[in-house]
Design a protein around this motif. Structure first.
Motif, PDB file in Angstrom:
ATOM      1  N   LEU A 400       0.268  -1.436   0.108  1.00 35.89           N
ATOM      2  CA  LEU A 400       0.237  -0.259  -0.072  1.00 35.89           C
ATOM      3  C   LEU A 400       0.546   1.048   0.318  1.00 35.89           C
ATOM      4  O   LEU A 400       0.385   2.347  -0.949  1.00 35.89           O
ATOM      5  CB  LEU A 400      -0.748   0.313   1.017  1.00 35.89           C
ATOM      6  N   ALA A 401       1.779   1.395   0.962  1.00 35.28           N
ATOM      7  CA  ALA A 401       3.087   2.650   1.331  1.00 35.28           C
ATOM      8  C   ALA A 401       3.184   2.721  -0.586  1.00 35.28           C
ATOM      9  O   ALA A 401       3.172   4.125  -0.802  1.00 35.28           O
ATOM     10  CB  ALA A 401       3.668   2.623   1.786  1.00 35.28           C
ATOM     11  N   GLN A 402       3.693   2.296  -0.841  1.00 31.05           N
ATOM     12  CA  GLN A 402       4.510   2.339  -2.549  1.00 31.05           C
ATOM     13  C   GLN A 402       2.909   2.314  -3.543  1.00 31.05           C
ATOM     14  O   GLN A 402       3.242   3.369  -4.204  1.00 31.05           O
ATOM     15  CB  GLN A 402       5.666   1.126  -3.035  1.00 31.05           C
ATOM     16  N   MET A 403       2.559   1.729  -3.168  1.00 34.85           N
ATOM     17  CA  MET A 403       0.906   1.680  -4.006  1.00 34.85           C
ATOM     18  C   MET A 403       0.446   3.714  -4.788  1.00 34.85           C
ATOM     19  O   MET A 403       0.123   4.347  -4.837  1.00 34.85           O
ATOM     20  CB  MET A 403      -0.321   1.566  -4.024  1.00 34.85           C
ATOM     21  N   TYR A 404       0.783   4.230  -2.520  1.00 35.28           N
ATOM     22  CA  TYR A 404       0.351   5.527  -2.289  1.00 35.28           C
ATOM     23  C   TYR A 404       1.508   6.347  -3.352  1.00 35.28           C
ATOM     24  O   TYR A 404       0.592   7.801  -3.983  1.00 35.28           O
ATOM     25  CB  TYR A 404       0.432   5.731  -1.107  1.00 35.28           C
ATOM     26  N   ALA A 405       2.580   6.081  -2.381  1.00 32.75           N
ATOM     27  CA  ALA A 405       3.469   7.067  -3.816  1.00 32.75           C
ATOM     28  C   ALA A 405       3.679   7.167  -4.543  1.00 32.75           C
ATOM     29  O   ALA A 405       3.403   8.192  -5.646  1.00 32.75           O
ATOM     30  CB  ALA A 405       4.971   6.362  -3.412  1.00 32.75           C
ATOM     31  N   LEU A 406       3.076   6.113  -5.760  1.00 30.53           N
ATOM     32  CA  LEU A 406       2.915   5.802  -7.137  1.00 30.53           C
ATOM     33  C   LEU A 406       1.718   6.528  -7.459  1.00 30.53           C
ATOM     34  O   LEU A 406       1.671   7.730  -8.402  1.00 30.53           O
ATOM     35  CB  LEU A 406       3.254   4.389  -7.826  1.00 30.53           C
ATOM     36  N   GLY A 407       0.730   6.644  -6.407  1.00 30.06           N
ATOM     37  CA  GLY A 407      -0.712   7.224  -7.170  1.00 30.06           C
ATOM     38  C   GLY A 407      -0.513   8.552  -7.318  1.00 30.06           C
ATOM     39  O   GLY A 407      -0.969   9.694  -7.873  1.00 30.06           O
ATOM     40  N   ARG A 408       0.401   9.180  -5.594  1.00 26.02           N
ATOM     41  CA  ARG A 408       0.167  10.408  -5.434  1.00 26.02           C
ATOM     42  C   ARG A 408       0.933  10.851  -6.898  1.00 26.02           C
ATOM     43  O   ARG A 408       1.075  12.040  -7.151  1.00 26.02           O
ATOM     44  CB  ARG A 408       1.246  10.775  -4.485  1.00 26.02           C
ATOM     45  N   THR A 409       2.369  10.661  -7.606  1.00 26.68           N
ATOM     46  CA  THR A 409       2.508  10.941  -9.095  1.00 26.68           C
ATOM     47  C   THR A 409       1.750  11.172 -10.456  1.00 26.68           C
ATOM     48  O   THR A 409       2.050  12.093 -10.345  1.00 26.68           O
ATOM     49  CB  THR A 409       3.725  10.517  -9.693  1.00 26.68           C
ATOM     50  N   MET A 410      -0.050  10.916 -10.063  1.00 26.81           N
ATOM     51  CA  MET A 410      -0.314  10.331 -10.992  1.00 26.81           C
ATOM     52  C   MET A 410      -1.190  12.058 -10.838  1.00 26.81           C
ATOM     53  O   MET A 410      -2.097  12.669 -12.011  1.00 26.81           O
ATOM     54  CB  MET A 410      -1.499   9.831 -10.853  1.00 26.81           C
ATOM     55  N   ARG A 411      -1.542  12.767  -9.575  1.00 28.60           N
ATOM     56  CA  ARG A 411      -1.696  13.739  -9.796  1.00 28.60           C
ATOM     57  C   ARG A 411      -0.575  14.972 -10.580  1.00 28.60           C
ATOM     58  O   ARG A 411      -1.443  16.337 -10.438  1.00 28.60           O
ATOM     59  CB  ARG A 411      -2.107  14.005  -8.591  1.00 28.60           C
ATOM     60  N   ILE A 412       0.477  14.578 -11.106  1.00 31.27           N
ATOM     61  CA  ILE A 412       1.407  15.775 -11.372  1.00 31.27           C
ATOM     62  C   ILE A 412       1.677  15.438 -12.793  1.00 31.27           C
ATOM     63  O   ILE A 412       1.980  16.106 -13.922  1.00 31.27           O
ATOM     64  CB  ILE A 412       2.152  15.489 -10.304  1.00 31.27           C
ATOM     65  N   VAL A 413       1.958  13.848 -13.064  1.00 35.09           N
ATOM     66  CA  VAL A 413       2.730  13.531 -14.014  1.00 35.09           C
ATOM     67  C   VAL A 413       1.471  13.760 -15.850  1.00 35.09           C
ATOM     68  O   VAL A 413       0.230  13.737 -15.235  1.00 35.09           O
ATOM     69  CB  VAL A 413       3.218  12.084 -14.231  1.00 35.09           C
ATOM     70  N   ASP A 414       2.666  14.054 -16.640  1.00 32.32           N
ATOM     71  CA  ASP A 414       1.454  14.174 -17.521  1.00 32.32           C
ATOM     72  C   ASP A 414       0.421  15.325 -18.006  1.00 32.32           C
ATOM     73  O   ASP A 414      -0.770  15.074 -18.343  1.00 32.32           O
ATOM     74  CB  ASP A 414      -0.045  12.749 -18.089  1.00 32.32           C
ATOM     75  N   GLY A 415       1.128  16.508 -17.072  1.00 30.91           N
ATOM     76  CA  GLY A 415       0.158  17.609 -16.374  1.00 30.91           C
ATOM     77  C   GLY A 415      -0.166  17.617 -15.284  1.00 30.91           C
ATOM     78  O   GLY A 415      -0.894  16.586 -15.438  1.00 30.91           O
ATOM     79  N   PRO A 416       0.055  19.028 -14.293  1.00 33.83           N
ATOM     80  CA  PRO A 416      -0.779  18.667 -13.028  1.00 33.83           C
ATOM     81  C   PRO A 416      -2.448  18.844 -13.327  1.00 33.83           C
ATOM     82  O   PRO A 416      -2.968  19.107 -13.793  1.00 33.83           O
ATOM     83  CB  PRO A 416       0.151  19.387 -12.266  1.00 33.83           C
ATOM     84  N   ASP A 417      -2.988  18.542 -12.184  1.00 31.55           N
ATOM     85  CA  ASP A 417      -4.488  18.788 -12.454  1.00 31.55           C
ATOM     86  C   ASP A 417      -4.773  20.000 -12.680  1.00 31.55           C
ATOM     87  O   ASP A 417      -5.354  20.046 -13.051  1.00 31.55           O
ATOM     88  CB  ASP A 417      -4.793  18.655 -10.143  1.00 31.55           C
ATOM     89  N   GLU A 418      -3.747  21.270 -11.821  1.00 30.28           N
ATOM     90  CA  GLU A 418      -4.848  22.403 -11.835  1.00 30.28           C
ATOM     91  C   GLU A 418      -4.470  22.920 -13.657  1.00 30.28           C
ATOM     92  O   GLU A 418      -5.311  23.525 -13.838  1.00 30.28           O
ATOM     93  CB  GLU A 418      -3.640  23.612 -11.756  1.00 30.28           C
TER      94      GLU A 418
END
Ligand SMILES: Cc1cc2nc3c(=O)[nH]c(=O)nc-3n(C[C@H](O)[C@H](O)[C@H](O)COP(=O)(O)OP(=O)(O)OC[C@H]3O[C@@H](n4cnc5c(N)ncnc54)[C@H](O)[C@@H]3O)c2cc1C
Length: 476
Positions: A400-418
């Motif tokens: 779960l911890a590694q999944m969280y770290a990877l999952g968090r990057t998805m709000r940044i990669v390929d253009g941040p959420d904003e």
């Protein structure tokens, strides 16, 4: 195709096979062949890849040098099995490419969900980023010579690749800021500058960089300044300075490189599509890739929910005298997770259908919606699972911890959420004047009707109308 598996009607853990769980809204768009393949993918991931993840993480070793020089043999064994099973290169959509396995974006999207449950599954089926996006670039825009030299070995899974856009010294979410210089000199291009977050550059099998830079930095059209060139990674002048970690995880052997280019020379024929076409290429690259990421994130959220449920039903853990599933707050979190995952999946599949019906450009709104919604959903579900495990949830004893770290990057990669939120909000706001005109017309018509029915109102716009503020004339 020989299938060494006896596909069961019901998988061992008791639920229906993937093909029977395709959401009703997507079913009319999924072929029989894709349904069959989906079941094979699910079984391969559950029974081969997830158990193999444990071997993979140990085979890459301990020290940084070991970890970035490793090529776990289990990966090649999985690739051999995947090829035998016919689950290879499913990502290249059939309506745009002949090189892939012949599935639509929707069909691959369904499969990508299962790939997202394992750290080895995407590479094992040759569907791992950034190679998928890079193969799309080569298949779509490459010359015949570029395809034979780089696309063929990538499609066969013999080499890997990296996509180099982001630079440390500029805000790279706005790609017009990119500064890497690509200067023509005779029959060569000369590259100078630096890149970071070059994912995959750590892998010993990474042989080719797809590099975005500027060939015409003074062009008044800021979207025509950029170009994409192919740079073999052993070209003199390239230095990998360090590998970046993601919240402490090095993602070895794949890794994320910080790389400099010092007078790096490549032949002019390494230009992709032509000078000034860089923006067009990166836009084309990112659309379907965002759907792939999103569906893998849906799979990760499913996996987190499975771990969550396993913890709630662990008879050894009885805080305050009850197993966790007896505590209502946990059951509520389970229900919310189920709802949020299912809703997110429908949005991603809808975006994939829209891409299939037109192309990534025709599905800009849907892709942006998914890009924003899914990573946050995934993080919320993983966070609930982590919480249920207590201390075990944040250490290496669960994924779960590694999944969280990877999952968090998805709000940044390929253009941040904003960036996506702004684009969505601005486009939605364009409908404002039309909505205002319609609402004004409805109010006007309402006033006419009020007059017709002899009803007087104190607030002519009815903005503050509440019961009792109207007065009826004797007519009614
Ligand atoms: C794990 C990982 C893998 C990656 N892999 C690759 C890769 O393979 N190749 C590659 O080229 N890049 C890669 N990247 C880089 C990634 O695409 C960039 O980090 C991302 O585009 C953001 O660019 P930046 O880091 O320069 O942040 P900046 O552009 O500096 O943005 C920083 C922050 O500013 C805010 N912001 C930006 N724009 C706006 C706006 N319009 N309105 C309001 N706020 C805004 C956002 O909060 C944003 O997070 C990877 C990144 C990570 C974390």
């Amino acid at each position: 195709m020989s299938v060494p598996y006896d596909l069961l009607k019901n998988t061992p853990n008791g639920h229906l096979p993937a093909s029977a769980r395709v959401p009703a809204i997507a079913r009319p768009f999924v072929s029989e062949r894709a349904l069959k393949t989906l079941d094979i993918v699910e079984k391969f991931v559950e029974e081969e890849c997830i158990p193999a993840d444990a071997v993979f993480t140990r085979q890459i070793g301990e020290t940084p040098v070991e970890r970035f020089e490793a090529h776990p043999s289990i990966i090649e064994d999985l690739k051999t099995k995947a090829k035998q099973l016919g689950i290879w290169n499913m990502f290249l959509p059939k309506n745009h490419f002949t090189e892939g396995a012949g599935f639509s974006n929707l069909e691959y999207g369904l499969m990508a969900e299962y790939l997202g449950k394992s750290i080895t599954a995407s590479e094992a089926t040759n569907c791992a980023a950034p190679d998928t996006g890079n193969m799309e670039v080569l298949a779509k825009y490459g010359t015949e010579a570029q395809k034979r030299k780089w696309l063929d070995p990538l499609l066969e899974g013999k080499i890997r690749s990296a996509f180099l856009m982001t630079e440390p010294q500029v805000a790279s979410s706005d790609a017009t800021n990119i500064e890497m210089s690509i200067r023509r000199e005779g029959n060569e291009y000369v590259l100078n500058g630096q890149k970071w977050w070059s994912s995959g550059a750590g892998d010993l099998r990474c042989k080719i960089y797809i590099v975005l830079g500027k060939t015409d930095p003074n062009n008044t059209n800021k979207y025509a300044q950029q170009s994409v060139v192919l740079v073999p990674n052993d070209t003199p002048g390239i230095t990998i300075h360090r590998m970046l970690s993601v919240m402490g995880f090095d993602d070895a052997p794949h890794g994320h490189g910080h790389i400099s280019f010092d007078n790096v020379r490549v032949p002019a024929e390494n230009m992709v599509l032509g000078e000034g076409k860089g923006f067009e290429i990166i836009q084309g690259r990112l659309g379907p890739g965002r759907i792939h990421h999103a569906m893998r994130s849906v799979g990760a959220a499913e996996k987190a929910l499975e771990w969550f449920l396993a913890r709630l039903n662990d008879p050894r853990k009885t805080p305050f005298g009850e197993q966790l599933h007896k505590h209502g707050i946990m059951i509520e979190r389970v229900a919310k997770s189920r709802i949020e995952i299912d809703a997110a999946r429908l949005m991603v599949l809808n975006a994939a259908i829209k891409i299939d019906e037109s192309n990534a450009k025709g599905a800009l709104k849907e892709i942006a919606e998914v890009k924003v919604l899914v990573p946050t959903m995934n993080l919320t579900v993983i966070d609930r699972a982590i919480q249920a495990y207590g201390g075990a949830g944040v250490c290496q004893d669960t994924p779960l911890a590694q999944m969280y770290a990877l999952g968090r990057t998805m709000r940044i990669v390929d253009g941040p959420d904003e960036v996506h939120v702004l684009q969505l909000g601005k486009n939605e706001n364009k409908k404002g004047p039309a909505h205002k005109a319609r609402i004004d017309a409805q109010i006007k018509r309402g006033q006419e009707l009020l007059g017709q029915y002899g009803i007087e109102v104190s607030d002519p716009l009815q903005i503050n109308r509440v019961s009792g503020q109207t007065s009826k004339k004797s007519k009614l």
